[in-house]
Design an enzyme around this catalytic site. Sequence first.
Site, PDB file in Angstrom:
ATOM      1  NE  ARG A 108      -7.781   1.136   4.466  1.00 51.77           N
ATOM      2  CZ  ARG A 108      -6.643   1.850   5.025  1.00 51.77           C
ATOM      3  NH1 ARG A 108      -6.797   2.396   5.680  1.00 51.77           N
ATOM      4  NH2 ARG A 108      -5.650   2.484   4.364  1.00 51.77           N
ATOM      5  CG  HIS A 153      -1.791   1.305   1.343  1.00 47.93           C
ATOM      6  ND1 HIS A 153      -2.715   1.582   1.637  1.00 47.93           N
ATOM      7  CD2 HIS A 153      -1.588   2.051   2.310  1.00 47.93           C
ATOM      8  CE1 HIS A 153      -3.002   2.602   1.423  1.00 47.93           C
ATOM      9  NE2 HIS A 153      -2.218   3.237   2.534  1.00 47.93           N
ATOM     10  CD  GLU A 154       1.699   3.724   4.175  1.00 47.25           C
ATOM     11  OE1 GLU A 154       2.188   4.410   3.294  1.00 47.25           O
ATOM     12  OE2 GLU A 154       0.699   3.657   4.643  1.00 47.25           O
ATOM     13  CG  HIS A 165       0.499   6.144  -1.356  1.00 48.89           C
ATOM     14  ND1 HIS A 165      -0.664   6.881  -1.338  1.00 48.89           N
ATOM     15  CD2 HIS A 165       0.328   5.675   0.267  1.00 48.89           C
ATOM     16  CE1 HIS A 165      -1.946   6.690  -0.719  1.00 48.89           C
ATOM     17  NE2 HIS A 165      -1.370   5.719   0.740  1.00 48.89           N
ATOM     18  CG  ASP A 200      -6.809   0.160   1.570  1.00 46.38           C
ATOM     19  OD1 ASP A 200      -5.465   0.346   2.042  1.00 46.38           O
ATOM     20  OD2 ASP A 200      -7.717   0.652   1.275  1.00 46.38           O
ATOM     21  CG  HIS A 260      -6.817   6.221   5.000  1.00 47.86           C
ATOM     22  ND1 HIS A 260      -5.995   7.867   5.932  1.00 47.86           N
ATOM     23  CD2 HIS A 260      -5.392   5.744   4.788  1.00 47.86           C
ATOM     24  CE1 HIS A 260      -4.767   7.767   6.110  1.00 47.86           C
ATOM     25  NE2 HIS A 260      -4.418   6.476   4.999  1.00 47.86           N
ATOM     26  CD  GLU A 298      -5.106   7.260   1.650  1.00 42.05           C
ATOM     27  OE1 GLU A 298      -3.920   5.689   2.066  1.00 42.05           O
ATOM     28  OE2 GLU A 298      -3.352   7.886   1.605  1.00 42.05           O
TER      29      GLU A 298
END
Length: 182
Positions: A149, A13-14, A17, A81, A143, A77
């Site tokens: 999510r 996920h990070e 970005h 995800d 988020h 976000e």
Amino acid sequence: AVNFGGLGSVCGHEMSHGFDPNGFQYSYNGTDVGSILSDDDTTYYFDEIECYIQQYDALPVRRNDDLFDNGTRTQTENVADNAGLRASYLAWRTYKSGTDGKNEKTVLPGVDLTEKQLFFWSWAHLWCDVNRPDVFKNYTNEHSPHWTRVIGSLQNSQEFQDAFSCVPEEDFMSSEDKCTLW
């Protein structure tokens, strides 16, 4: 499966970005270049992002709730995800291929889940929470709420649907129209 489904998905996920609508404006060294994508790729990218916006706009913030997510506000976000879950699943399957399929059926004692199911359980468990009844009334976070999510990402995962034998058009978790970007 548990480590990849939880921590692996967060790491993916990070990292993703760097390629979200904000991140793709920068080169590898952080220089603002406007876009690392061609004009055609940028058009394609935002067309695909629209799928996520529409999907999350239609998802309630909690099961059986009459409040819905805001797919526009949460788009970066939501894409992260989905990308993180997908990347971690592929990494886990690559890791597993190095074990020659050994212990495919070995999971946690007393847990009646396959390894694939355990991977997705770990993703969902990561986002478990308890909220007050009106917590989402004025929700403005970028988020999506945790329930959303989980549901949104898993609805887009064919691997999840295969692992749990979801039937398209019969199961809420199964969709013929999956949002994908990467």
